[in-house]
Design a protein around this motif. Sequence first.
Motif, PDB file in Angstrom:
ATOM      1  N   VAL A  27      15.814   1.917  15.185  1.00 59.61           N
ATOM      2  CA  VAL A  27      15.661   2.922  15.488  1.00 59.61           C
ATOM      3  C   VAL A  27      16.906   2.061  17.208  1.00 59.61           C
ATOM      4  N   GLY A  28      17.547   1.511  16.912  1.00 62.23           N
ATOM      5  CA  GLY A  28      18.190   0.608  18.019  1.00 62.23           C
ATOM      6  C   GLY A  28      17.506  -0.306  18.659  1.00 62.23           C
ATOM      7  N   GLY A  29      18.494  -1.283  19.656  1.00 61.33           N
ATOM      8  CA  GLY A  29      18.226  -2.229  19.893  1.00 61.33           C
ATOM      9  C   GLY A  29      17.082  -1.910  21.267  1.00 61.33           C
ATOM     10  N   PRO A  30      16.907  -2.873  21.941  1.00 59.89           N
ATOM     11  CA  PRO A  30      15.549  -3.368  22.554  1.00 59.89           C
ATOM     12  C   PRO A  30      15.508  -1.625  23.883  1.00 59.89           C
ATOM     13  N   ARG A  31      16.894  -1.282  24.290  1.00 60.13           N
ATOM     14  CA  ARG A  31      16.457  -0.457  25.279  1.00 60.13           C
ATOM     15  C   ARG A  31      15.955   1.241  25.104  1.00 60.13           C
ATOM     16  N   GLN A  32      16.730   0.872  23.945  1.00 52.87           N
ATOM     17  CA  GLN A  32      16.626   2.017  22.758  1.00 52.87           C
ATOM     18  C   GLN A  32      15.260   2.132  23.034  1.00 52.87           C
ATOM     19  N   ARG A  33      14.525   1.287  22.273  1.00 54.25           N
ATOM     20  CA  ARG A  33      13.347   0.627  21.146  1.00 54.25           C
ATOM     21  C   ARG A  33      12.353   1.671  22.711  1.00 54.25           C
ATOM     22  N   ALA A  34      12.445   1.051  23.910  1.00 54.79           N
ATOM     23  CA  ALA A  34      11.540   0.701  25.502  1.00 54.79           C
ATOM     24  C   ALA A  34      11.991   2.052  25.269  1.00 54.79           C
ATOM     25  N   VAL A  35      12.815   3.121  25.794  1.00 52.80           N
ATOM     26  CA  VAL A  35      12.940   4.737  25.752  1.00 52.80           C
ATOM     27  C   VAL A  35      11.802   4.901  24.748  1.00 52.80           C
ATOM     28  N   LEU A  36      11.986   4.855  23.723  1.00 47.25           N
ATOM     29  CA  LEU A  36      11.098   5.163  22.796  1.00 47.25           C
ATOM     30  C   LEU A  36       9.638   5.381  23.016  1.00 47.25           C
ATOM     31  N   ALA A  37       9.821   3.847  23.633  1.00 45.58           N
ATOM     32  CA  ALA A  37       8.282   4.066  23.976  1.00 45.58           C
ATOM     33  C   ALA A  37       7.194   4.706  24.765  1.00 45.58           C
ATOM     34  N   ALA A  38       8.444   4.605  25.829  1.00 47.96           N
ATOM     35  CA  ALA A  38       7.675   5.462  26.548  1.00 47.96           C
ATOM     36  C   ALA A  38       8.055   6.806  26.176  1.00 47.96           C
ATOM     37  N   LEU A  69       0.446  -4.070  22.315  1.00 43.21           N
ATOM     38  CA  LEU A  69       1.289  -2.602  22.199  1.00 43.21           C
ATOM     39  C   LEU A  69       3.074  -2.364  22.310  1.00 43.21           C
ATOM     40  N   LEU A  70       3.910  -4.163  22.731  1.00 37.89           N
ATOM     41  CA  LEU A  70       5.268  -4.034  22.933  1.00 37.89           C
ATOM     42  C   LEU A  70       5.756  -4.835  22.283  1.00 37.89           C
ATOM     43  N   ASP A  71       4.581  -5.426  21.366  1.00 33.75           N
ATOM     44  CA  ASP A  71       4.728  -6.992  20.516  1.00 33.75           C
ATOM     45  C   ASP A  71       6.899  -6.885  19.637  1.00 33.75           C
ATOM     46  N   GLY A  72       7.527  -7.126  20.483  1.00 34.32           N
ATOM     47  CA  GLY A  72       8.616  -7.488  19.880  1.00 34.32           C
ATOM     48  C   GLY A  72       9.811  -6.622  20.844  1.00 34.32           C
ATOM     49  N   LEU A  73       9.017  -6.273  22.084  1.00 34.36           N
ATOM     50  CA  LEU A  73       9.492  -5.588  22.891  1.00 34.36           C
ATOM     51  C   LEU A  73       9.807  -6.158  24.492  1.00 34.36           C
ATOM     52  N   PRO A  74      10.316  -7.438  24.335  1.00 40.82           N
ATOM     53  CA  PRO A  74      10.859  -8.262  25.280  1.00 40.82           C
ATOM     54  C   PRO A  74      11.157  -7.597  26.796  1.00 40.82           C
ATOM     55  N   ALA A  75      12.465  -6.663  26.963  1.00 41.56           N
ATOM     56  CA  ALA A  75      12.600  -6.511  28.120  1.00 41.56           C
ATOM     57  C   ALA A  75      12.395  -5.168  28.203  1.00 41.56           C
ATOM     58  N   THR A 134      22.535   8.689  26.325  1.00 44.38           N
ATOM     59  CA  THR A 134      23.202   7.924  25.535  1.00 44.38           C
ATOM     60  C   THR A 134      22.272   7.471  24.364  1.00 44.38           C
ATOM     61  N   TYR A 135      20.786   6.685  25.132  1.00 43.67           N
ATOM     62  CA  TYR A 135      19.653   6.409  24.204  1.00 43.67           C
ATOM     63  C   TYR A 135      18.963   7.293  23.743  1.00 43.67           C
ATOM     64  N   ILE A 136      18.921   8.418  24.531  1.00 41.97           N
ATOM     65  CA  ILE A 136      18.431  10.336  24.294  1.00 41.97           C
ATOM     66  C   ILE A 136      18.953  10.458  22.791  1.00 41.97           C
ATOM     67  N   ALA A 137      20.158  10.637  23.039  1.00 38.52           N
ATOM     68  CA  ALA A 137      21.029  11.354  22.199  1.00 38.52           C
ATOM     69  C   ALA A 137      21.063  10.370  20.484  1.00 38.52           C
ATOM     70  N   ALA A 138      20.933   9.397  20.695  1.00 38.21           N
ATOM     71  CA  ALA A 138      21.068   8.298  19.867  1.00 38.21           C
ATOM     72  C   ALA A 138      19.437   8.157  18.728  1.00 38.21           C
ATOM     73  N   LEU A 139      18.413   8.587  19.761  1.00 42.90           N
ATOM     74  CA  LEU A 139      17.078   8.437  19.230  1.00 42.90           C
ATOM     75  C   LEU A 139      17.239  10.006  18.514  1.00 42.90           C
ATOM     76  N   ARG A 140      17.769  11.485  19.035  1.00 37.76           N
ATOM     77  CA  ARG A 140      17.513  12.705  17.879  1.00 37.76           C
ATOM     78  C   ARG A 140      18.250  12.356  16.918  1.00 37.76           C
ATOM     79  N   ARG A 141      19.605  11.714  16.836  1.00 32.92           N
ATOM     80  CA  ARG A 141      19.904  12.042  15.828  1.00 32.92           C
ATOM     81  C   ARG A 141      19.253  10.963  14.327  1.00 32.92           C
ATOM     82  N   VAL A 142      18.590   9.400  15.037  1.00 34.02           N
ATOM     83  CA  VAL A 142      17.505   9.161  14.398  1.00 34.02           C
ATOM     84  C   VAL A 142      16.566  10.016  13.608  1.00 34.02           C
ATOM     85  N   LEU A 143      16.251  10.834  14.333  1.00 34.10           N
ATOM     86  CA  LEU A 143      14.954  11.650  14.136  1.00 34.10           C
ATOM     87  C   LEU A 143      15.050  13.042  13.675  1.00 34.10           C
TER      88      LEU A 143
END
Length: 264
Positions: A32-43, A148-154, A75-84
Amino acid sequence: MAIAHGVTTDREIEFRLLGPLEVRDRGRRLAVGGPRQRAVLAALLLRADRVATVDYLARAVWGRPPASMRANLRTYIAALRRVLGDPGDGRRIVTQPDGYRLLVRHDECDVARFEYWRVSGDRAERTGDTERAARCYDCALSVWRGGLLDGLPAVGPALRAEADRWEERRLAVLERSVEARLLLGAHEDVFDVLYGVVAEHPLRERFWGQLMRGLYASGRRAEALETYRRARRFLVSELGVEPGEDLQGIQQMILDGTLIGDAF
């Protein structure tokens, strides 16, 4: 084949947020991508089926949003759409006038499962079914695999606040689970949990009191009183305050021999 919000899909997605963030499709872990994209998904998951505004996403993902924040989010939303497997709006991530909405079925996310068991435990407790309450609370706690945010430092302040809120909710369920076990007389079942939690959260006097009650009910009066002394030393040295009335009351009843049964 599953149907999510009226849309047929041949995927079986599972979102796991209560621990390291994971998305699985039929058991296979998706990238599901790097830290920022993962943070978007978590949010988005924490606002599942509701609109996550652009302002909220910015505060969730960045401490200080960059000038390119909106473009980065797209950009992050478009990438998450592809993953999902979401080729456009209406399947998983729906574009709204002021943000985005992630569509999630109740059985697809561990947060929803935790809430189901928490509410079920509360309902059983209110009806006096302590055994069922204990089972439900234990099921709720078993959903957690870590923070809840383990592995998401940023992450930004909004996500950190969400993590604190959910950790508080987890600890509240843990208190209820321990309480139910004490009321059922299952003292030995909670000692390992309580010794660990008073070390990790020494400011929560309820856990100290539960440990004292469990020890006393198990015939370990001296250890129960020593537990009170440990709690008091910590509170006085760290905060400069005496234990609260509830904890002092438990200690006094142990000294007087008037602590009857497992309830206080």
